[in-house]
Design a protein around this motif. Structure first.
Motif, short mmCIF file in Angstrom:
data_model
loop_
_atom_site.label_atom_id
_atom_site.label_comp_id
_atom_site.label_asym_id
_atom_site.label_seq_id
_atom_site.Cartn_x
_atom_site.Cartn_y
_atom_site.Cartn_z
N ASP A 243 0.82 -1.21 0.00
CA ASP A 243 0.00 0.00 0.00
C ASP A 243 0.85 1.26 0.00
OD1 ASP A 243 1.03 -0.08 2.54
OD2 ASP A 243 -0.88 0.20 3.59
N HIS A 244 2.13 1.11 -0.32
CA HIS A 244 3.03 2.26 -0.39
C HIS A 244 2.89 2.95 -1.74
CE1 HIS A 244 6.66 4.73 -0.11
NE2 HIS A 244 7.03 4.24 -1.28
N ALA A 245 2.36 4.15 -1.73
CA ALA A 245 2.18 4.91 -2.98
C ALA A 245 3.49 5.55 -3.39
CB ALA A 245 1.11 5.98 -2.79
N GLU A 246 3.93 5.29 -4.61
CA GLU A 246 5.13 5.92 -5.15
C GLU A 246 4.88 7.42 -5.33
OE1 GLU A 246 7.84 4.31 -5.51
OE2 GLU A 246 7.43 2.22 -5.99
N LEU A 247 5.94 8.22 -5.19
CA LEU A 247 5.80 9.66 -5.40
C LEU A 247 5.33 9.91 -6.83
CD1 LEU A 247 6.17 12.59 -4.45
CD2 LEU A 247 8.56 12.43 -5.18
N PHE A 248 4.21 10.57 -6.98
CA PHE A 248 3.59 10.75 -8.28
C PHE A 248 4.21 11.90 -9.05
CE2 PHE A 248 0.30 12.86 -10.91
CZ PHE A 248 0.05 11.83 -11.80
N ARG A 249 4.41 11.67 -10.34
CA ARG A 249 4.81 12.72 -11.26
C ARG A 249 3.92 12.61 -12.49
NH1 ARG A 249 6.60 14.55 -16.51
NH2 ARG A 249 8.28 16.07 -16.26
N GLN A 250 3.33 13.72 -12.90
CA GLN A 250 2.34 13.73 -13.97
C GLN A 250 2.91 13.24 -15.29
OE1 GLN A 250 -0.72 13.29 -15.19
NE2 GLN A 250 -1.37 14.93 -13.78
N GLU A 251 2.08 12.57 -16.09
CA GLU A 251 2.45 12.20 -17.46
C GLU A 251 2.76 13.47 -18.24
OE1 GLU A 251 2.38 11.45 -21.53
OE2 GLU A 251 0.76 12.60 -20.61
N SER A 252 3.80 13.42 -19.07
CA SER A 252 4.38 14.65 -19.61
C SER A 252 3.47 15.39 -20.59
CB SER A 252 5.72 14.34 -20.28
OG SER A 252 6.67 13.95 -19.31
N TYR A 253 2.81 14.69 -21.49
CA TYR A 253 1.92 15.38 -22.43
C TYR A 253 0.77 16.04 -21.67
CZ TYR A 253 4.09 13.44 -26.65
OH TYR A 253 4.96 13.14 -27.67
N PHE A 254 0.26 15.35 -20.66
CA PHE A 254 -0.82 15.91 -19.86
C PHE A 254 -0.33 17.13 -19.08
CE2 PHE A 254 -4.07 16.04 -16.53
CZ PHE A 254 -5.23 15.80 -17.26
N ALA A 255 0.88 17.01 -18.53
CA ALA A 255 1.47 18.15 -17.82
C ALA A 255 1.63 19.34 -18.74
CB ALA A 255 2.82 17.75 -17.22
N TYR A 256 2.07 19.09 -19.97
CA TYR A 256 2.28 20.16 -20.95
C TYR A 256 1.00 20.94 -21.21
CZ TYR A 256 3.31 22.35 -25.49
OH TYR A 256 3.45 23.25 -26.53
N LEU A 257 -0.11 20.24 -21.37
CA LEU A 257 -1.36 20.90 -21.74
C LEU A 257 -2.14 21.45 -20.55
CD1 LEU A 257 -2.75 18.59 -24.57
CD2 LEU A 257 -1.69 20.84 -24.81
N PHE A 258 -2.03 20.79 -19.39
CA PHE A 258 -2.92 21.19 -18.29
C PHE A 258 -2.21 21.59 -17.00
CE2 PHE A 258 -5.45 18.48 -21.10
CZ PHE A 258 -6.56 19.29 -21.31
N GLY A 259 -0.94 21.21 -16.82
CA GLY A 259 -0.21 21.61 -15.62
C GLY A 259 -0.73 21.01 -14.33
N VAL A 260 -1.49 19.93 -14.42
CA VAL A 260 -2.13 19.33 -13.26
C VAL A 260 -1.12 18.50 -12.46
CG1 VAL A 260 -3.88 17.65 -12.51
CG2 VAL A 260 -4.42 19.33 -14.30
N ARG A 261 -1.06 18.73 -11.16
CA ARG A 261 -0.15 17.99 -10.29
C ARG A 261 -0.72 16.65 -9.84
NH1 ARG A 261 -0.04 23.24 -8.24
NH2 ARG A 261 -1.61 22.66 -6.68
N GLU A 262 -2.05 16.57 -9.71
CA GLU A 262 -2.69 15.42 -9.10
C GLU A 262 -2.86 14.26 -10.09
OE1 GLU A 262 -4.48 19.20 -7.23
OE2 GLU A 262 -3.89 18.48 -9.22
N PRO A 263 -2.97 13.02 -9.57
CA PRO A 263 -3.16 11.86 -10.45
C PRO A 263 -4.63 11.65 -10.82
CG PRO A 263 -2.95 11.13 -8.18
CD PRO A 263 -2.74 12.63 -8.17
N ASP A 264 -4.82 10.78 -11.82
CA ASP A 264 -6.13 10.21 -12.17
C ASP A 264 -7.09 11.22 -12.79
OD1 ASP A 264 -5.22 7.74 -11.12
OD2 ASP A 264 -5.74 8.43 -9.09
N PHE A 265 -6.57 12.26 -13.44
CA PHE A 265 -7.38 13.23 -14.16
C PHE A 265 -7.47 12.84 -15.64
CE2 PHE A 265 -7.13 15.56 -10.41
CZ PHE A 265 -7.62 16.85 -10.50
N TYR A 266 -8.46 13.40 -16.32
CA TYR A 266 -8.53 13.42 -17.77
C TYR A 266 -8.64 14.88 -18.20
CZ TYR A 266 -9.70 8.39 -17.91
OH TYR A 266 -9.68 7.02 -17.79
N GLY A 267 -8.18 15.17 -19.41
CA GLY A 267 -8.30 16.52 -19.93
C GLY A 267 -8.72 16.49 -21.39
N ALA A 268 -9.56 17.43 -21.76
CA ALA A 268 -10.05 17.48 -23.14
C ALA A 268 -10.05 18.92 -23.64
CB ALA A 268 -11.47 16.91 -23.23
#
Length: 493
Positions: free
Chosen positions: A54-79
């Motif tokens: 149950d140890h969550a790895e330190l999250f880093r956003q997927e790069s294309y998603f980060a490029y378009l939306f700048g979202v820090r949190e996991p499990d988002f979608y963007g359109a």
């Protein structure tokens, strides 16, 4: 201590990235007489646990998603609605006990304001929202991200959600367009890359000042990580730190789990430190090479200055329209000429170039695009072929330079036994080696000097600010200031 502090993060940067994509994809669709009705859809990164724990790895956003939306949190979608240009975030619907263990469950409005998007909904509302927002005829069309990363040979993962079979999907249009959008950096992107360079440069200098023989390699890594996080707010590194000394500096990607920066280095050893902090997803990538005791020997100076001359010559030649393969060959030639002057090699340098002898001493490419990823996208778009010759085949791009590209310049010279010994025995290349001198350098390791450059309208700008000349390094390691203090006649004090 540090003179730096983390700058504010402008979400206008990501709004600009989205508009850049919309403009590009509209041009592409219009040129082929396709409808502008449809949505770009990306799935953000998912938080993962360490294996079965149950140890969550330190999250880093997927790069294309980060490029378009700048979202820090996991499990988002963007359109993005291509027709209107409006942006939509879909956030996960969190369980009530999230508030007990992980903090406040923020309302939709928080994410709309934080990430400067037009609309925000929950992930479980994707099907409904697309159907309501779609203005075309028939099924809504979703442009999904799927394409080859030419650095890793891995494919990007297209978005997937429950109910996606109710939509038309396109897996070919988006990837090449979005990858190319990332190649040319905006002024806001350059500001973040510059800060990542500033704090990383400062951290490299801190390591230089504090290193002493008898330390462990990982202590240099620790000093770098501490400084960049303590004063720069950089929780992530751009890549795994390479802190190599002695023979280890001839291992190009040293520092991995099987070689974890754990050698005790000694007086007389040479260090190669390749480390770069990441700030709000944007990378830096800097390599400094220096003697751990703060004083260059004549042999160390010979190899170091060969690489430095190559580094400086490439930077002087860089400008829009210059081909990167030509820059790599320039670096090779200068290193070979220096090795000939130092009596390590003998013979005609032109002949050495024909035999690809440069690849024996520099088997990696001269540099790579850098941005949201250390090895950023766009190296080999359609129509740009990868060279096949030794050394050149390792180039991460073969493109002509364009204004706004950010690219590393990282020539190196290494004595890698796995390459050197076969070349000495090869009938075509054995004649170039002064075997007695080569034997002296057999256990030298290697030198790499790496800076991050942005291509300007008439040249380039070096974003990295560390000591490079041997006398500068020796002065800083002896406690001198950086940048050096100058008198009115421009001589150093």
């Amino acid at each position: 201590m540090s003179s730096l502090s983390p700058p504010p993060i402008p979400m206008e940067l990501h709004a600009g990235n989205r508009q850049k994509l919309v403009d590009s994809i509209r041009r592409d669709l219009s040129s082929s007489n396709r409808s502008l009705d449809g949505f770009v859809l990306l799935q953000g990164g998912e938080e993962k646990n360490r294996y079965c724990t149950d140890h969550a790895e330190l999250f880093r956003q997927e790069s294309y998603f980060a490029y378009l939306f700048g979202v820090r949190e996991p499990d988002f979608y963007g359109a993005i609605d291509i027709g209107s240009g409006k942006s939509i975030l879909f956030i996960p619907r969190l369980p009530a006990d999230y508030a007990v263990w992980l903090g406040e469950i923020k309302p939709l409005l928080h994410f709309k304001e934080t990430y400067m998007v037009d609309m925000v909904f929950y992930v479980d509302e994707i099907v409904q929202v697309f159907n309501e927002q779609f203005k075309g005829s028939g099924k809504p069309l979703l442009y999904l991200l799927h394409g080859l990363n030419t650095d890793s040979s891995n494919f990007s993962k297209p978005a997937s959600f429950e109910g996606i079979e109710k939509f038309e999907t396109d897996l070919t249009t988006l990837h090449p367009i979005l990858a190319e959008c990332r190649v040319i950096k905006s002024s806001l992107e350059l500001q973040l890359i510059q800060f990542a360079n500033d704090i990383s440069s400062e951290a490299h200098i801190e390591v230089m000042r504090r290193v002493t023989p008898g330390m462990k390699e990982y202590q240099m890594e620790s000093m770098f990580l501490h400084h960049s996080y303590m004063y720069g707010g950089c929780r992530h590194c751009s890549y795994t730190c390479i802190c190599a000394t002695g023979d280890n500096s001839a291992v190009l990607h040293y520092g991995h789990a099987a070689a974890p920066n754990d050698r005790t280095f000694e007086d007389g050893d040479f260090a190669l430190l390749d480390m770069g902090a990441e700030y709000h997803f944007y990378a830096s990538d800097i390599t400094c090479s220096f003697p751990v005791n703060g004083k260059f020997t004549s042999d160390q100076s010979l190899i170091y200055n060969a690489v430095l001359d190559a580094h400086n010559s490439v930077i002087s030649a860089m400008k829009p329209g210059v081909n990167w393969v030509d820059m790599h060959k320039l670096a090779e030639r200068i290193i070979l000429e220096s090795l000939k002057k130092g009596s390590i090699l003998t013979g005609d340098v032109d002949d050495m170039m024909v035999q690809r002898l440069g690849a024996v001493f520099m088997p990696h490419g001269l540099g790579h695009f850098m941005g949201i990823d250390t090895h950023d996208t766009g190296g080999y778009p359609k129509g740009v072929e990868r060279p096949k010759e030794p050394g050149l085949k390792s180039l991460r791009t073969a493109r002509d330079l364009l204004e706004g590209m950010v690219i590393t310049v990282e020539p190196g010279c290494y004595f890698i036994k796995a390459l050197l010994l076969p070349a000495i025995e090869n009938a075509a290349t054995s004649k170039f080696f002064n075997r007695e001198t080569v034997e002296r350098f057999r256990n030298f390791g290697g030198v790499r000097i790496e800076s991050d450059l942005v291509v300007t309208a008439d040249g380039c700008k070096n974003m990295t600010n560390v000591p490079r000349e041997t006398w500068e390094i020796e002065a800083v390691m002896a406690g001198g200031p950086w940048p050096p203090v100058t008198t009115k006649n421009n001589s150093t004090k």
